[in-house]
Motif scaffolding. Structure first.
Motif, PDB file in Angstrom:
ATOM      1  N   TYR A   8       0.852  -1.186   0.082  1.00 33.45           N
ATOM      2  CA  TYR A   8      -0.092  -0.020   0.099  1.00 33.45           C
ATOM      3  C   TYR A   8       1.026   1.283   0.026  1.00 33.45           C
ATOM      4  O   TYR A   8       2.026   1.197   0.170  1.00 33.45           O
ATOM      5  N   PRO A   9       0.255   2.490  -0.217  1.00 30.83           N
ATOM      6  CA  PRO A   9       1.005   3.522  -0.301  1.00 30.83           C
ATOM      7  C   PRO A   9       1.839   3.996   0.867  1.00 30.83           C
ATOM      8  O   PRO A   9       1.015   3.785   2.028  1.00 30.83           O
ATOM      9  N   VAL A  10       2.949   4.348   0.979  1.00 30.02           N
ATOM     10  CA  VAL A  10       4.012   4.719   2.277  1.00 30.02           C
ATOM     11  C   VAL A  10       2.985   5.793   2.856  1.00 30.02           C
ATOM     12  O   VAL A  10       2.955   5.821   4.203  1.00 30.02           O
ATOM     13  N   SER A  11       2.058   6.643   2.335  1.00 34.09           N
ATOM     14  CA  SER A  11       1.606   7.827   3.226  1.00 34.09           C
ATOM     15  C   SER A  11       0.514   7.144   4.069  1.00 34.09           C
ATOM     16  O   SER A  11       0.045   7.713   4.910  1.00 34.09           O
ATOM     17  N   MET A  12       0.072   5.736   3.994  1.00 36.97           N
ATOM     18  CA  MET A  12      -0.730   4.917   4.510  1.00 36.97           C
ATOM     19  C   MET A  12      -0.306   4.341   6.038  1.00 36.97           C
ATOM     20  O   MET A  12      -1.106   3.592   6.648  1.00 36.97           O
ATOM     21  N   LYS A  13       1.078   4.244   5.966  1.00 34.38           N
ATOM     22  CA  LYS A  13       1.647   3.389   6.824  1.00 34.38           C
ATOM     23  C   LYS A  13       1.364   3.633   8.427  1.00 34.38           C
ATOM     24  O   LYS A  13       1.328   2.743   9.201  1.00 34.38           O
ATOM     25  N   ASN A  14       1.157   4.857   8.705  1.00 42.02           N
ATOM     26  CA  ASN A  14       0.890   5.552  10.094  1.00 42.02           C
ATOM     27  C   ASN A  14      -0.727   5.259  10.454  1.00 42.02           C
ATOM     28  O   ASN A  14      -1.237   5.607  11.498  1.00 42.02           O
ATOM     29  N   LEU A  15      -1.627   4.687   9.539  1.00 46.19           N
ATOM     30  CA  LEU A  15      -2.881   4.754   9.891  1.00 46.19           C
ATOM     31  C   LEU A  15      -3.343   3.497  10.624  1.00 46.19           C
ATOM     32  O   LEU A  15      -2.387   2.628  10.370  1.00 46.19           O
ATOM     33  N   GLU A  16      -4.093   3.501  11.540  1.00 47.04           N
ATOM     34  CA  GLU A  16      -4.410   2.337  12.469  1.00 47.04           C
ATOM     35  C   GLU A  16      -4.874   1.190  11.290  1.00 47.04           C
ATOM     36  O   GLU A  16      -5.455   1.654  10.292  1.00 47.04           O
ATOM     37  N   PRO A  17      -4.533  -0.027  11.557  1.00 52.78           N
ATOM     38  CA  PRO A  17      -4.802  -1.243  10.601  1.00 52.78           C
ATOM     39  C   PRO A  17      -6.228  -0.854   9.920  1.00 52.78           C
ATOM     40  O   PRO A  17      -6.552  -1.101   8.684  1.00 52.78           O
ATOM     41  N   ARG A  18      -7.460  -0.786  10.806  1.00 53.01           N
ATOM     42  CA  ARG A  18      -8.846  -0.846  10.369  1.00 53.01           C
ATOM     43  C   ARG A  18      -8.785   0.245   9.588  1.00 53.01           C
ATOM     44  O   ARG A  18      -9.550   0.281   8.368  1.00 53.01           O
ATOM     45  N   GLY A  38      -2.295   9.953  -7.036  1.00 48.75           N
ATOM     46  CA  GLY A  38      -2.228  10.570  -5.804  1.00 48.75           C
ATOM     47  C   GLY A  38      -3.467  11.298  -5.259  1.00 48.75           C
ATOM     48  O   GLY A  38      -3.585  11.438  -4.131  1.00 48.75           O
ATOM     49  N   ARG A  39      -4.650  11.529  -6.094  1.00 47.66           N
ATOM     50  CA  ARG A  39      -5.747  12.254  -5.657  1.00 47.66           C
ATOM     51  C   ARG A  39      -6.538  10.890  -4.849  1.00 47.66           C
ATOM     52  O   ARG A  39      -7.116  11.095  -4.013  1.00 47.66           O
ATOM     53  N   SER A  40      -6.231   9.696  -5.403  1.00 44.29           N
ATOM     54  CA  SER A  40      -7.091   8.721  -4.743  1.00 44.29           C
ATOM     55  C   SER A  40      -6.648   8.222  -3.286  1.00 44.29           C
ATOM     56  O   SER A  40      -7.261   8.202  -2.635  1.00 44.29           O
ATOM     57  N   ILE A  41      -5.248   8.475  -3.211  1.00 45.17           N
ATOM     58  CA  ILE A  41      -4.800   8.175  -2.028  1.00 45.17           C
ATOM     59  C   ILE A  41      -5.263   9.526  -1.073  1.00 45.17           C
ATOM     60  O   ILE A  41      -5.511   9.151   0.085  1.00 45.17           O
ATOM     61  N   ALA A  42      -5.314  10.616  -1.520  1.00 40.50           N
ATOM     62  CA  ALA A  42      -5.538  11.710  -0.435  1.00 40.50           C
ATOM     63  C   ALA A  42      -7.053  11.688  -0.196  1.00 40.50           C
ATOM     64  O   ALA A  42      -7.547  11.678   0.978  1.00 40.50           O
ATOM     65  N   ALA A 141     -10.070  19.876   6.003  1.00 38.85           N
ATOM     66  CA  ALA A 141      -8.933  20.244   5.458  1.00 38.85           C
ATOM     67  C   ALA A 141      -7.628  19.497   5.360  1.00 38.85           C
ATOM     68  O   ALA A 141      -7.210  18.830   6.122  1.00 38.85           O
ATOM     69  N   ILE A 142      -7.217  19.202   3.888  1.00 33.25           N
ATOM     70  CA  ILE A 142      -6.179  18.198   3.930  1.00 33.25           C
ATOM     71  C   ILE A 142      -4.807  18.892   3.530  1.00 33.25           C
ATOM     72  O   ILE A 142      -4.732  19.976   2.370  1.00 33.25           O
ATOM     73  N   ILE A 143      -3.955  18.768   4.286  1.00 32.81           N
ATOM     74  CA  ILE A 143      -2.670  19.454   3.932  1.00 32.81           C
ATOM     75  C   ILE A 143      -1.570  18.762   3.262  1.00 32.81           C
ATOM     76  O   ILE A 143      -1.269  17.683   3.768  1.00 32.81           O
ATOM     77  N   HIS A 144      -0.725  19.247   2.176  1.00 30.98           N
ATOM     78  CA  HIS A 144       0.037  18.479   1.529  1.00 30.98           C
ATOM     79  C   HIS A 144       1.414  19.055   1.670  1.00 30.98           C
ATOM     80  O   HIS A 144       1.552  20.164   2.254  1.00 30.98           O
ATOM     81  N   ASN A 145       2.469  18.594   1.610  1.00 27.06           N
ATOM     82  CA  ASN A 145       3.842  18.457   1.413  1.00 27.06           C
ATOM     83  C   ASN A 145       4.282  19.470   0.156  1.00 27.06           C
ATOM     84  O   ASN A 145       3.494  19.477  -0.672  1.00 27.06           O
ATOM     85  N   GLN A 146       5.322  19.688   0.102  1.00 25.95           N
ATOM     86  CA  GLN A 146       5.895  20.344  -0.904  1.00 25.95           C
ATOM     87  C   GLN A 146       5.828  19.623  -2.270  1.00 25.95           C
ATOM     88  O   GLN A 146       5.620  20.050  -3.274  1.00 25.95           O
TER      89      GLN A 146
END
Length: 156
Positions: A8-18, A38-42, A141-146
């Motif tokens: 899965y995408p790296v950006s999801m690694k810190n989400l609780e498993p559920r 990218g939009r799908s992940i967000a 509000a979804i905050i993105h990195n550079q």
């Protein structure tokens, strides 16, 4: 590229498993609907967190949630039907606002729209305004990195 519990995408690694499993399910559905990766992940991350708030897991069943979601992966038709009943439909996914990098600074834009609501010189200014809008309009509000990856999400 469809994702699964092991890939899965790296950006999801810190989400609780559920929440991560729900985000993966939503992201795959959005990819099938033609959204960019990218939009799908967000969208999936925000919607999975929203789903978790509205569907708390029963006490003591966290260990059961993995096995039941694994079983549901084998029933594609039921997961497809369930996908359309979740608050993930395209018409509902445009309520979020995003703080995104621009060529000359930072901007706030509505999800699904290419025009900016407002622009700022610094990310901090944009985030402050996004917090105000999020609270006032009761939207996320979804905050993105550079680099465009999601950094965080502000709940109303």
């Amino acid at each position: 590229m469809p994702w699964n519990k092991q890939d899965y995408p790296v950006s999801m690694k810190n989400l609780e498993p559920r929440v991560r499993h729900k985000a993966i399910e939503i992201a795959n559905a959005l990819l099938q609907d033609g959204y960019e990766e990218g939009r799908s992940i967000a969208i999936a991350t925000a919607k999975a967190e929203e789903w978790d708030e509205n569907h708390p897991s029963p006490e003591g069943s966290k260990s059961n949630s993995t096995s039941s979601s694994e079983n549901s992966n084998h029933k594609e038709s039921s997961s497809t039907q369930r996908r359309h009943s979740e608050p993930v439909s395209s018409s509902k996914s445009h309520d979020n606002i995003h703080v995104v990098p621009t060529d000359s600074g930072w901007a706030i834009k509505e999800e699904g729209k290419s025009t900016y609501l407002s622009t700022f010189e610094t990310k901090a200014e944009a985030v402050d305004e996004a917090k105000k809008r999020s609270s006032h309009q009761h939207i996320r509000a979804i905050i993105h990195n550079q680099d465009g990856q999601i950094a965080s999400s502000i709940k109303p």
